[in-house]
Structure formats: structure tokens, C-alpha cells
Motif scaffolding. Structure first.
Motif, PDB file in Angstrom:
ATOM      1  N   LEU A 141       0.835  -1.188   0.000  1.00  0.00           N
ATOM      2  CA  LEU A 141       0.000   0.000   0.000  1.00  0.00           C
ATOM      3  C   LEU A 141       0.876   1.245   0.000  1.00  0.00           C
ATOM      4  O   LEU A 141       1.841   1.330   0.762  1.00  0.00           O
ATOM      5  N   LEU A 142       0.532   2.198  -0.855  1.00  0.00           N
ATOM      6  CA  LEU A 142       1.171   3.504  -0.829  1.00  0.00           C
ATOM      7  C   LEU A 142       0.200   4.463  -0.140  1.00  0.00           C
ATOM      8  O   LEU A 142      -0.879   4.755  -0.670  1.00  0.00           O
ATOM      9  N   LEU A 143       0.574   4.933   1.040  1.00  0.00           N
ATOM     10  CA  LEU A 143      -0.292   5.811   1.812  1.00  0.00           C
ATOM     11  C   LEU A 143      -0.205   7.244   1.304  1.00  0.00           C
ATOM     12  O   LEU A 143       0.712   7.615   0.572  1.00  0.00           O
ATOM     13  N   TYR A 144      -1.161   8.043   1.707  1.00  0.00           N
ATOM     14  CA  TYR A 144      -1.264   9.421   1.231  1.00  0.00           C
ATOM     15  C   TYR A 144      -0.034  10.241   1.593  1.00  0.00           C
ATOM     16  O   TYR A 144       0.382  11.123   0.840  1.00  0.00           O
ATOM     17  N   ASP A 145       0.565   9.935   2.759  1.00  0.00           N
ATOM     18  CA  ASP A 145       1.720  10.709   3.208  1.00  0.00           C
ATOM     19  C   ASP A 145       3.040  10.186   2.643  1.00  0.00           C
ATOM     20  O   ASP A 145       4.114  10.624   3.050  1.00  0.00           O
ATOM     21  N   GLY A 146       2.982   9.226   1.698  1.00  0.00           N
ATOM     22  CA  GLY A 146       4.181   8.731   1.043  1.00  0.00           C
ATOM     23  C   GLY A 146       4.746   7.453   1.626  1.00  0.00           C
ATOM     24  O   GLY A 146       5.663   6.860   1.041  1.00  0.00           O
ATOM     25  N   ARG A 147       4.227   7.005   2.749  1.00  0.00           N
ATOM     26  CA  ARG A 147       4.724   5.767   3.343  1.00  0.00           C
ATOM     27  C   ARG A 147       4.272   4.562   2.526  1.00  0.00           C
ATOM     28  O   ARG A 147       3.210   4.569   1.908  1.00  0.00           O
ATOM     29  N   VAL A 148       5.097   3.512   2.526  1.00  0.00           N
ATOM     30  CA  VAL A 148       4.746   2.244   1.889  1.00  0.00           C
ATOM     31  C   VAL A 148       4.625   1.199   2.987  1.00  0.00           C
ATOM     32  O   VAL A 148       5.506   1.062   3.836  1.00  0.00           O
ATOM     33  N   ALA A 149       3.504   0.466   2.980  1.00  0.00           N
ATOM     34  CA  ALA A 149       3.255  -0.523   4.022  1.00  0.00           C
ATOM     35  C   ALA A 149       2.758  -1.813   3.392  1.00  0.00           C
ATOM     36  O   ALA A 149       2.056  -1.799   2.370  1.00  0.00           O
ATOM     37  N   LYS A 150       3.109  -2.920   4.000  1.00  0.00           N
ATOM     38  CA  LYS A 150       2.654  -4.231   3.532  1.00  0.00           C
ATOM     39  C   LYS A 150       1.314  -4.554   4.178  1.00  0.00           C
ATOM     40  O   LYS A 150       1.098  -4.275   5.361  1.00  0.00           O
ATOM     41  N   ALA A 151       0.408  -5.151   3.397  1.00  0.00           N
ATOM     42  CA  ALA A 151      -0.918  -5.488   3.909  1.00  0.00           C
ATOM     43  C   ALA A 151      -1.179  -6.976   3.747  1.00  0.00           C
ATOM     44  O   ALA A 151      -0.611  -7.631   2.876  1.00  0.00           O
ATOM     45  N   ARG A 152      -2.038  -7.493   4.595  1.00  0.00           N
ATOM     46  CA  ARG A 152      -2.475  -8.886   4.480  1.00  0.00           C
ATOM     47  C   ARG A 152      -3.991  -8.921   4.319  1.00  0.00           C
ATOM     48  O   ARG A 152      -4.701  -7.994   4.724  1.00  0.00           O
ATOM     49  N   VAL A 153      -4.474  -9.999   3.713  1.00  0.00           N
ATOM     50  CA  VAL A 153      -5.902 -10.154   3.482  1.00  0.00           C
ATOM     51  C   VAL A 153      -6.559 -10.745   4.724  1.00  0.00           C
ATOM     52  O   VAL A 153      -6.187 -11.825   5.182  1.00  0.00           O
TER      53      VAL A 153
END
Length: 395
Positions: A141-153
Motif C-alpha cells: 500500500l502507498l499511503l497518502y503521506d508517502g509511506r509504503v506498508a505491507k498489507a495482508r488479506v
């Protein structure tokens, strides 16, 4: 001549007196001019919204609504590894079928699917479309503030094409959902926020073109139709109202390949919230099932039905299903269920799905023109494969 001079002198005295009074009022009440203009002058065009303004007025800019909703919309990059076998290509289709043989070792490559999602809680739950993340090995996921985070279902629901992701990150801005009972109206301004074609977060504006739209993709459709531009990559993004409140999850479009333009669809927030709550609590969605197939009720002058009758006609009953056990028969006319009028087949399908399995529901209608009442105990709905229609997921 003297009469005219006296008249002019009389008018001049009143003009001077009026200017003197206006000067004194302006001196002691500086805001009087603006007040009087606002009180007695009708607006000639669109006026900007202010705090406490009537919700029916139209703003000059939707920047406030975007600023409120946009931080909650994320870009989704769903990656999966696919294996391909190189084959000899022939221009002739017959030769392709006869001589299509591998020409080398299988190769593995990464395939990336683009989409959007909406942060719906500050503890990291994200709503998106199931077709965006289906079969993905890795979701970023690319967040609005520029951070990149991994997501799980956390869970998904094929029938509504919704999925819930969980991201472990702090300071997540959750979107404000509109009241599920306050349905959008045809003509309401809406904004679609997402990541079309992977170019970055984009906002498009339109109106609600229709509500309760059916596309025959599944039995639970209740789409919001909008002419706000929805493109590939917008899937799972937010459809918000002019106040920045979430009213739907963008899901699909009818593309220009069939000559369509400005026909997009979103899942209403009430349906999305129901799926979200069930997946967060149990990891899956449970729906009620009465075990009957029903269709539009044919109305004719000699049908024996009231002129304003609504309902459905039973076309088929599943053997051993809840309806069969309750004694429901083919050609029965169902008019009420759970004490409420049945509007049409779509209405009954949505309400059937909302019934809790194992809870007895009273149904009433007509059998061969005579009133009858029965009690159905819905069971859990068996899996069903969504039907296909003239529609393209807005991936």
C-alpha cells in the motif's frame, strides 16, 4: 422656473440628509452595508459554502471535501508470480493448434495489479475490491503521506467483490462513512478518488446517475451508478459526497469498447459496512438462504391481486431447502416477509441474504388466489459463482 428650482432644492436637501444619516450609521455600525446587501439581495449564482450553511447549497470548490477524504484513500499494488511456457507462434490459427509446442523452459515473472483502497478504521482495516487483490502473493500500500506498508488479506467476498485488508502502521486517517440509512439521491454531486492507471491519486467529479442499479453479475447487486470518471486503477477507491463522506466503493465501469461513456458503478456504503463488519468479526460473510427461485410478479386485470400489489412469484423450490420444508410451492405469490412488504425480486434477495441462519421468518402471500402464511427458517447460503455481464472491473 421658480417651481422647478424649489423642487430641485427640496430633493437636494433630502439627498444631503440621507448621506448624513448613512455616514452616521456607517460610523457607528461598520458592517451594516454587508448585512443589508446579504439581507435584501438574492444571489445571482453559485455561492461558497460556510459553516452552518444549508446542505442544499452548492460550493464553488470541493477542495474541503477532498482534503477530508483523500488522506484515507491508498494506492494498492498487488503482486503475484506467474509461470509462462514459451511457445512457437504461427499466424495461421490452425497451425497454432496443431504445432503449438514449447520452445524453451518455463519462465516465471512478476505480475502487478493496480487498484485503490479506503482506510476505514484507525487501527488499519482497509476496504478494497476482491478482484484487485485476488490470488496476490504480496500486497503493498502507498499511503497518502508517502509511506509504503505491507498489507495482508483478512477476508474477501466474491459475491459483492469486496475484500478487507489489514495494515500495521500508525497514524492512519480513517474515512468518515455516511449514515447507511441516508441513501444518496439521484443528482447528488459525488467525487471518485483513486489511482487510475497507476499515475497517482486522482479526483474526478460527477453526479449520482441512478441508485439500486442491477447488472446481473450477482444476486446481491445494489449499485450506485455515477458519471464521475472511473478508470482502471480506481477499483476499491472512494466515492464520496460533497462533504467528504464515504457513500460507496468504486468497483466497475462499462467501457468505451461497447461505446459507453460516463457509466461507472460503486458498492453502497451500507453493503460495504455489512461485509466489513462480518469479515472483521469472523473472517468471512454469512448470508441467509430460503431455498427458492423467484421472479417478477406478472400483473393483469384478472390476477386477483390488489392494483398496488408488489411481491414475487415462486418459480422453483430447492428440494429439502428451507422453503420446501415450510411448504412453499411453485407459482406461490409472496407478498410479505418478516412483516414487511416485498418490493421486487432484488429487494427480496437482499433481505434474504441479511437474514440470520436459524432464525424463523414469517412469510405471507397468495396460493391459487387464497391468502396463506408460513414460517421459513433460513439456512446458510451455499457458495454461488457470480454471473458475468457487460461490465469491466475498474482494476
Amino acid at each position: 422656473m421658480k417651481h422647478a428650482a424649489r423642487t430641485l432644492a427640496f430633493i437636494a436637501r433630502f439627498v444631503v440628509l440621507g448621506l448624513a444619516v448613512a455616514f452616521i450609521i456607517g460610523l457607528f455600525w461598520p458592517g451594516s452595508g454587508a448585512f443589508l446587501r446579504q439581507r435584501f439581495t438574492a444571489p445571482a449564482g453559485i455561492t461558497a459554502t460556510t459553516t452552518g450553511e444549508s446542505p442544499t447549497s452548492s460550493p464553488v470548490s470541493y477542495a474541503d471535501a477532498v482534503a477530508k477524504a483523500a488522506p484515507s484513500v491508498v494506492n494498492i499494488y498487488a503482486n503475484k508470480m506467474v509461470t509462462e511456457q514459451p511457445r512457437q507462434l504461427y499466424s495461421d490459427p490452425v497451425l497454432q493448434r496443431i504445432f503449438s509446442v514449447p520452445t524453451g523452459p518455463a519462465r516465471t515473472r512478476r505480475q502487478q495489479n493496480l487498484g485503490s483502497g479506503v482506510i476505514v478504521s484507525d487501527d488499519g482495516y482497509v476496504l478494497t475490491n476482491n478482484h484487485v487483490i485476488a490470488n496476490a502473493d504480496d500486497i503493498q500500500l502507498l499511503l497518502y503521506d508517502g509511506r509504503v506498508a505491507k498489507a495482508r488479506v483478512v477476508g474477501s467476498d466474491d459475491e459483492t467483490d469486496l475484500a478487507v485488508l489489514k495494515v500495521d502502521a500508525g497514524n492512519l486517517p480513517a474515512i468518515h462513512m455516511t449514515d447507511p440509512d441516508r441513501r444518496p439521491r439521484v443528482g447528488d454531486v459525488v467525487l471518485a478518488i483513486g489511482n487510475p492507471f497507476g499515475i497517482g491519486q486522482t479526483v474526478t467529479m460527477g453526479i449520482v446517475s441512478a441508485i439500486g442499479r442491477q447488472l446481473n453479475l450477482s444476486s446481491l447487486e445494489n449499485f450506485i451508478q455515477t458519471d464521475a470518471a472511473i478508470n482502471f486503477g480506481n477499483s476499491g477507491g472512494a466515492l464520496v459526497n460533497a462533504h467528504g463522506e464515504l457513500v460507496g466503493i468504486n468497483t466497475s465501469l462499462i467501457g468505451q469498447a461497447v461505446g459507453a461513456e460516463g457509466i461507472g458503478f460503486a458498492i453502497p456504503v451500507a453493503s460495504a459496512r455489512n461485509v466489513l463488519d462480518q469479515i472483521v468479526q469472523t473472517g468471512h460473510v454469512v448470508r441467509g438462504w430460503i431455498g427458492a427461485d423467484y421472479g417478477v410478479l406478472p400483473i393483469s386485470a384478472d390476477s386477483g391481486l390488489p392494483s398496488a400489489a408488489r411481491g414475487v412469484v415462486v418459480n422453483d423450490v430447492s428440494p429439502g431447502g428451507p422453503a420446501a420444508i415450510a411448504g412453499i410451492q411453485q407459482r406461490d405469490v409472496l407478498l410479505k416477509i418478516g412483516g414487511e412488504d416485498i418490493l421486487d425480486p432484488s429487494d427480496l434477495r437482499r433481505r434474504e441474504a441479511s437474514f440470520k441462519p436459524g432464525t424463523a421468518i414469517e412469510v405471507s402471500g397468495l396460493r391459487s388466489g387464497a391468502p396463506f402464511t408460513s414460517t421459513i427458517t433460513p439456512s446458510q447460503r451455499p457458495p454461488t459463482a457470480p454471473m458475468q455481464a457487460l461490465q469491466t472491473p475498474a482494476r
